[in-house]
Design a protein around this motif. Structure first.
Motif, mmCIF file in Angstrom:
data_model
loop_
_atom_site.group_PDB
_atom_site.id
_atom_site.type_symbol
_atom_site.label_atom_id
_atom_site.label_comp_id
_atom_site.label_asym_id
_atom_site.label_seq_id
_atom_site.Cartn_x
_atom_site.Cartn_y
_atom_site.Cartn_z
ATOM 1 N N TYR A 2 25.987 38.527 27.383
ATOM 2 C CA TYR A 2 24.420 38.560 26.836
ATOM 3 C C TYR A 2 24.420 38.714 25.283
ATOM 4 C CZ TYR A 2 19.865 39.856 25.927
ATOM 5 O OH TYR A 2 18.591 40.319 25.503
ATOM 6 N N SER A 30 27.145 29.946 30.803
ATOM 7 C CA SER A 30 27.062 30.746 32.107
ATOM 8 C C SER A 30 28.453 31.090 32.919
ATOM 9 C CB SER A 30 26.203 29.937 33.091
ATOM 10 O OG SER A 30 26.512 28.933 33.169
ATOM 11 N N ASN A 66 29.566 34.014 32.740
ATOM 12 C CA ASN A 66 29.385 35.283 32.981
ATOM 13 C C ASN A 66 28.199 35.551 33.584
ATOM 14 O OD1 ASN A 66 31.970 36.336 32.723
ATOM 15 N ND2 ASN A 66 31.429 36.170 30.262
ATOM 16 N N VAL A 67 27.497 34.685 34.130
ATOM 17 C CA VAL A 67 26.028 34.720 34.881
ATOM 18 C C VAL A 67 26.109 35.598 36.146
ATOM 19 C CG1 VAL A 67 24.277 33.352 35.977
ATOM 20 C CG2 VAL A 67 25.005 32.967 33.642
ATOM 21 N N ASN A 89 21.613 32.524 38.783
ATOM 22 C CA ASN A 89 20.645 31.632 37.856
ATOM 23 C C ASN A 89 19.098 31.841 38.448
ATOM 24 O OD1 ASN A 89 21.985 29.515 36.473
ATOM 25 N ND2 ASN A 89 23.062 29.175 38.286
ATOM 26 N N LYS A 137 15.831 35.184 24.945
ATOM 27 C CA LYS A 137 16.410 36.264 25.687
ATOM 28 C C LYS A 137 15.826 37.412 25.531
ATOM 29 C CE LYS A 137 20.086 38.305 23.486
ATOM 30 N NZ LYS A 137 21.438 38.395 22.534
ATOM 31 N N VAL A 196 22.458 43.488 32.949
ATOM 32 C CA VAL A 196 22.186 42.125 32.445
ATOM 33 C C VAL A 196 21.194 41.798 31.498
ATOM 34 C CG1 VAL A 196 23.218 41.129 34.650
ATOM 35 C CG2 VAL A 196 20.804 41.662 34.529
ATOM 36 N N THR A 200 16.866 29.041 33.233
ATOM 37 C CA THR A 200 16.773 30.836 32.997
ATOM 38 C C THR A 200 17.906 31.505 33.944
ATOM 39 O OG1 THR A 200 14.542 30.664 32.539
ATOM 40 C CG2 THR A 200 15.334 32.701 32.905
ATOM 41 N N MET A 201 18.749 32.458 33.328
ATOM 42 C CA MET A 201 19.784 33.196 33.932
ATOM 43 C C MET A 201 19.960 34.202 33.810
ATOM 44 S SD MET A 201 22.356 30.651 31.964
ATOM 45 C CE MET A 201 22.164 30.197 30.341
ATOM 46 N N VAL A 234 22.490 37.052 32.668
ATOM 47 C CA VAL A 234 23.777 37.022 32.013
ATOM 48 C C VAL A 234 24.292 38.487 31.888
ATOM 49 C CG1 VAL A 234 25.385 36.246 30.141
ATOM 50 C CG2 VAL A 234 23.174 35.096 30.669
ATOM 51 N N TYR A 235 25.593 38.620 32.339
ATOM 52 C CA TYR A 235 26.099 40.021 32.214
ATOM 53 C C TYR A 235 26.119 40.595 30.970
ATOM 54 C CZ TYR A 235 27.589 40.415 37.291
ATOM 55 O OH TYR A 235 27.571 40.385 38.445
#
Length: 170
Positions: free
Chosen positions: A12, A82, A84-85, A88, A115, A124, A147-148, A150-151
């Motif tokens: 992120y 992604s 590290n997503v 989703n 973001k 996340v 849109t996701m 993310v760690y």
């Protein structure tokens, strides 16, 4: 001999609004990709797998299943966006301005649009991107927003590395 760690992807904190990523790998679409994907997903429209039928359409040949194009271009973006997503959250505003045909090579790029911190998960952040896929001649074949979650740094689960190889010659 030094062992080098492989690419683990962005987190992120690495993604900034306005960043544009040209995804490094193009992919030529094969007849098998189109037929298998159509049949695996139970898409029975013969324009994707019946050459005789497709020849009678305005395209004159099979058209690649549009959901394959969505999956392919999403996949191309994983290395940059992604890896590290956690999840989703959605694909929005999917547009397909030009068809994809067997033999076309697809490339893609993504721009980070927004973001923010997650309100429910402190490990996340939520990132929105616009991804564009285009053919070898530059014609855009797909655009969408994704849109996701993310760690954040320090929260990515460790990947299983498996066993280490035995040293050679021992």
């Amino acid at each position: 001999m030094a062992i080098k760690e492989g690419w683990k992807g962005r987190v992120y904190e690495d993604l900034e609004v306005g960043d544009v990523y040209r995804h490094p790998l193009g992919r030529t679409v094969l007849e098998a990709d189109n037929v298998w994907f159509s049949l695996l997903t139970m898409n029975t429209n013969p324009i994707h797998f019946d050459r005789v039928y497709a020849a009678k359409t305005e395209f004159g040949r099979p058209v690649v299943d549009s959901t394959f194009t969505l999956a392919l271009v999403t996949g191309q973006s994983v290395i940059d966006l992604s890896q590290n997503v956690m999840a989703n959250l959605g694909w929005d505003e999917v547009r397909l301005p030009n068809p994809v045909f067997e033999g076309d090579t697809i490339y893609s790029q993504s721009e980070v649009l927004e973001k923010r911190e997650s309100k429910s998960r402190p490990n996340v952040g939520i990132v929105s991107v616009k991804t564009t896929g285009f053919k070898q001649n530059g014609d855009v074949v797909i655009e969408f927003k994704r849109t996701m979650m993310v760690y954040k740094r320090g929260h990515v689960p460790e990947a299983a590395l498996g066993p280490r190889p035995a040293p050679i010659g021992r």
